[in-house]
Design an enzyme around this catalytic site. Structure first.
Site, PDB file in Angstrom:
ATOM      1  N   ASP A  92       0.787  -1.098  -0.010  1.00 42.43           N
ATOM      2  CA  ASP A  92      -0.035   0.057  -0.132  1.00 42.43           C
ATOM      3  C   ASP A  92       0.825   1.190   0.097  1.00 42.43           C
ATOM      4  O   ASP A  92       0.767   2.156   1.036  1.00 42.43           O
ATOM      5  CB  ASP A  92      -0.871   0.143   1.308  1.00 42.43           C
ATOM      6  CG  ASP A  92      -1.709   1.126   1.442  1.00 42.43           C
ATOM      7  OD1 ASP A  92      -2.155   1.650   0.193  1.00 42.43           O
ATOM      8  OD2 ASP A  92      -2.099   1.652   2.330  1.00 42.43           O
ATOM      9  N   TYR A 139      -6.481  -3.063  12.903  1.00 42.75           N
ATOM     10  CA  TYR A 139      -7.340  -2.088  12.517  1.00 42.75           C
ATOM     11  C   TYR A 139      -8.974  -2.032  12.987  1.00 42.75           C
ATOM     12  O   TYR A 139      -9.612  -1.921  12.258  1.00 42.75           O
ATOM     13  CB  TYR A 139      -7.120  -2.018  11.190  1.00 42.75           C
ATOM     14  CG  TYR A 139      -5.844  -1.116  10.627  1.00 42.75           C
ATOM     15  CD1 TYR A 139      -5.546  -0.029  10.668  1.00 42.75           C
ATOM     16  CD2 TYR A 139      -4.842  -2.126  10.500  1.00 42.75           C
ATOM     17  CE1 TYR A 139      -4.341   0.460  10.374  1.00 42.75           C
ATOM     18  CE2 TYR A 139      -3.554  -1.867  10.078  1.00 42.75           C
ATOM     19  CZ  TYR A 139      -3.412  -0.396   9.895  1.00 42.75           C
ATOM     20  OH  TYR A 139      -1.960   0.107   9.494  1.00 42.75           O
ATOM     21  N   GLU A 165       1.088  -1.696  13.949  1.00 41.01           N
ATOM     22  CA  GLU A 165       0.177  -0.512  13.377  1.00 41.01           C
ATOM     23  C   GLU A 165      -1.050  -0.784  14.011  1.00 41.01           C
ATOM     24  O   GLU A 165      -1.641  -1.658  14.532  1.00 41.01           O
ATOM     25  CB  GLU A 165       0.157  -1.193  11.810  1.00 41.01           C
ATOM     26  CG  GLU A 165       1.235  -0.968  11.013  1.00 41.01           C
ATOM     27  CD  GLU A 165       1.167  -1.235   9.605  1.00 41.01           C
ATOM     28  OE1 GLU A 165      -0.139  -1.421   9.242  1.00 41.01           O
ATOM     29  OE2 GLU A 165       2.196  -1.701   8.741  1.00 41.01           O
TER      30      GLU A 165
HETATM   31  C1  GCB Z   1      -1.212  -2.204   6.822  1.00 42.18           C
HETATM   32  C2  GCB Z   1       0.125  -2.215   6.213  1.00 42.18           C
HETATM   33  C3  GCB Z   1       0.330  -0.905   5.627  1.00 42.18           C
HETATM   34  C4  GCB Z   1      -0.911  -0.088   5.273  1.00 42.18           C
HETATM   35  C5  GCB Z   1      -1.874  -0.197   6.278  1.00 42.18           C
HETATM   36  C6  GCB Z   1      -3.451   0.728   5.833  1.00 42.18           C
HETATM   37  O1  GCB Z   1      -1.549  -3.277   7.449  1.00 42.18           O
HETATM   38  O2  GCB Z   1       1.077  -2.823   6.576  1.00 42.18           O
HETATM   39  O3  GCB Z   1       1.438  -0.761   4.639  1.00 42.18           O
HETATM   40  O4  GCB Z   1      -0.572   1.078   4.789  1.00 42.18           O
HETATM   41  O5  GCB Z   1      -2.122  -1.265   6.635  1.00 42.18           O
HETATM   42  O6  GCB Z   1      -3.331   1.841   5.892  1.00 42.18           O
HETATM   43  O7  GCB Z   1      -4.091  -0.100   5.308  1.00 42.18           O
END
Ligand code: GCB
Length: 573
Positions: free
Chosen positions: A146, A443, A478
């Site tokens: 991404d 997320y 993340e």
């Molecule tokens: C992730 C990836 C990262 C993306 C992010 C997103 O899990 O590791 O490269 O930019 O999600 O914002 O979707």
């Protein structure tokens, strides 16, 4: 490989500024390009270009270098390059983020012509992987990560001179108790000086000493010694070069991550090398500004997501006591994660035609080059060998096991991990048991339970408790929410500044309830460029800062949390 440097016995010239440039093959050199920079956003036609581009530069080999060994050194060329000097091929290199060099057969005082072809094509035997598809507009690059496929000469190019017989490498390890073990290739004497310039240890080409009253390198305290390697012949010094040394020890003790025996809690970001116009091109002013903002917000660490960063960044982190997780460019080994391209053909991730043994060898070489380049940086405390690979299959385990073993063999002193993705839950992931630290990209409240933070908190807690039961330290590598600056709502809804803040608060409440969580890296430090897609509005907007580094509301929230003193004083390490 040593970085080009100046000493009484060495000299270097940076080959920067404007180079002749061509998109066409064979090259016509009808344009100019800045080095260092990504070429993509500088000229029209750069953004979607697939295949080689060409750089050319004429440089004078200084007359004063007569009788010296002359070397041409690239800090990186993304993703592969071949180099010719005066029409003869001198080197080629695969992998976009590590240095390579060749000794040249040139005469001091003459002008030489350097031509470089830099190819941005991603295939199943490149790291990161990709495929090129044909479309009505010509070839299109497709990949499973991404961020923009920025390419070109992103970092400095050097011409440097050393004595003909010279030091070719200096390696060492330095522990918090003052133990220094070193090995100088092509040299005969080691001198270690403290920050005040006083000699605190010395020895021959190899050895181990214990430095008394050592001042360890620690988070927030970037104390560095300087190791001088000398080549001495007939009692005279003939070559000399330097490396900085930070004495520190990283250990994992159950669910604790210890630096010099003290629990360390990561506060910071996943980042990108990404700035307007320059793309991934290194720029000292932007680098200093980004570090200043990380200090302002109270961050003590970051991950070099999703590739090795410029060595200038690591040098800065060393000097300022910032903790770094070094990552390879192995991102997108997961064809289920097709950002913005989900409607097209689906490939199995691992297979004879896709990510296979040849890919693994390229990946292994990327690990070798990363560890060789960065193992001397005290700031780097852990290796991440991949980001979000498919990790829940037997094929994934077969692919990755040798890479875990290789990384540990190359560097027994640092923990090894990888960033695990959301579908690889504790019951499904087959790689986490091989990692020293669980690095989780999660997320909840964004991609799942979108807009429902209460449900998100409950589901995330259940998952985190299951991971905690493994007894390993957990780093949330993340978590984040896309946010358009200036978009507001009384009831926090996705994309608003209020939602980003509420999302972070929910995550923090949860992390603070789980003792195995040893850190939080928000995704992302700043907004960054991506391929176009229906989930991306002018790039990925999960930045806490905008792409031009203005704070969103969440930046103030993080500053209050991380500085712990309403922002008036220094962050504690
Ligand atoms: C992730 C990836 C990262 C993306 C992010 C997103 O899990 O590791 O490269 O930019 O999600 O914002 O979707």
């Amino acid at each position: 490989m040593l970085r080009p440097q100046e000493s009484a016995y060495r000299d270097r010239r940076r080959i920067e500024g404007l180079w002749d440039f061509s998109f066409a093959s064979p090259p016509v050199f009808d344009a100019e390009m800045a080095v260092p920079a990504s070429y993509n956003d500088v000229l029209p036609g750069g953004r979607d270009h697939v295949g080689p581009v060409w750089y050319r530069k004429r440089v004078v080999v200084p007359r004063g270098w007569v009788g010296q060994r002359v070397v041409l050194h690239f800090e990186s060329a993304t993703h592969r390059a071949t180099v010719w000097v005066d029409g003869a091929e001198v080197m080629s290199h695969e992998g976009g983020y590590t240095p390579f060099e060749a000794e040249l057969d040139v005469t001091a005082g003459e002008t030489i012509e350097i031509v470089v072809s830099v190819d941005n094509t991603l295939t199943f035997t490149s790291i990161p992987p990709g495929v090129v598809e044909q479309s009505a507009a010509g070839p299109r690059q497709r990949y499973w990560h991404d961020f923009s496929n920025y390419a070109g000469l992103h970092r400095p190019v050097w011409l440097y001179a050393t004595p003909r017989e010279c030091i070719t490498d200096v390696t060492f390890s330095a522990a918090a108790d003052g133990t220094l073990t070193w090995d100088i290739t092509g040299g005969s004497r080691m001198i270690l000086r403290n920050r005040e310039g006083r000699v605190v240890a010395s020895g021959g080409a190899q050895g181990t000493v214990k430095v008394g009253h050592v001042h360890p390198w620690a988070p927030g305290d970037g104390y560095l010694y300087e190791l001088e390697a000398q080549r001495v012949e007939d009692g005279e010094v003939r070559d000399s070069c330097r490396r900085t040394v930070g004495f520190r020890t990283v250990t994992i003790d159950g669910p604790r991550f210890l630096i010099n025996g003290r629990p360390f809690r990561f506060r910071g970001f996943g980042r990108h090398e990404d700035i307007p116009v320059l793309g991934r091109g290194h720029n000292d002013a932007w680098m200093l500004h980004d570090f200043a903002l990380m200090d302002w917000i109270g961050a003590n660490s970051f991950r070099t997501s999703h590739y090795p960063y410029s060595e200038d960044v690591l040098d800065h982190a060393d000097r300022h006591g910032i903790v770094v997780i070094g990552e390879t460019a192995a991102v997108g080994l997961n064809t289920a994660l097709a950002q913005g391209t989900a409607s097209r053909e689906r490939f199995p991730t691992y297979g004879t035609e896709t990510v296979n043994e040849a890919t693994r060898e390229v990946h292994a070489q990327a690990i070798r080059e990363l560890v060789a380049r960065d193992r001397h940086h005290p700031s780097v405390v852990m290796w991440s060998i991949a980001n979000e690979p498919e990790s829940e299959t037997a094929a994934a385990e077969a692919y990755f096991l040798p890479l875990f073993a290789l990384t540990r063999e190359l560097d027994p002193d640092r923990p090894v991990g990888f960033a695990n993705y959301g579908a690889a839950t504790p019951d499904r992931c087959r790689l986490s048991r091989h990692a020293d630290v669980l690095m989780l990209n999660r997320y909840y409240g964004w991609y799942v339970h979108t807009g429902d933070l209460a449900a998100a908190e409950q589901a995330f807690e259940a998952e985190l408790r299951a991971w905690a039961a493994t007894g390993k330290p957990i780093l949330i590598s993340e978590y984040g929410a896309d946010t358009l600056p200036g978009l507001h709502a009384v009831e926090p809804t996705p994309w608003t500044e209020e939602y980003q803040s509420a999302y972070l608060e929910m995550n923090h409440r949860l992390f603070d309830r789980i003792p195995e969580v040893v850190g939080e890296h928000v995704w992302n430090f700043a907004d960054f460029a991506t391929t176009a897609g229906i989930t991306r509005v002018g790039g990925n907007r999960k930045g806490v800062f905008t792409r031009d580094r203005q704070p969103k509301a969440a930046a103030h929230l993080l500053r209050r949390r991380w500085r712990g003193d309403q922002g008036s004083g220094k962050a504690s390490p």
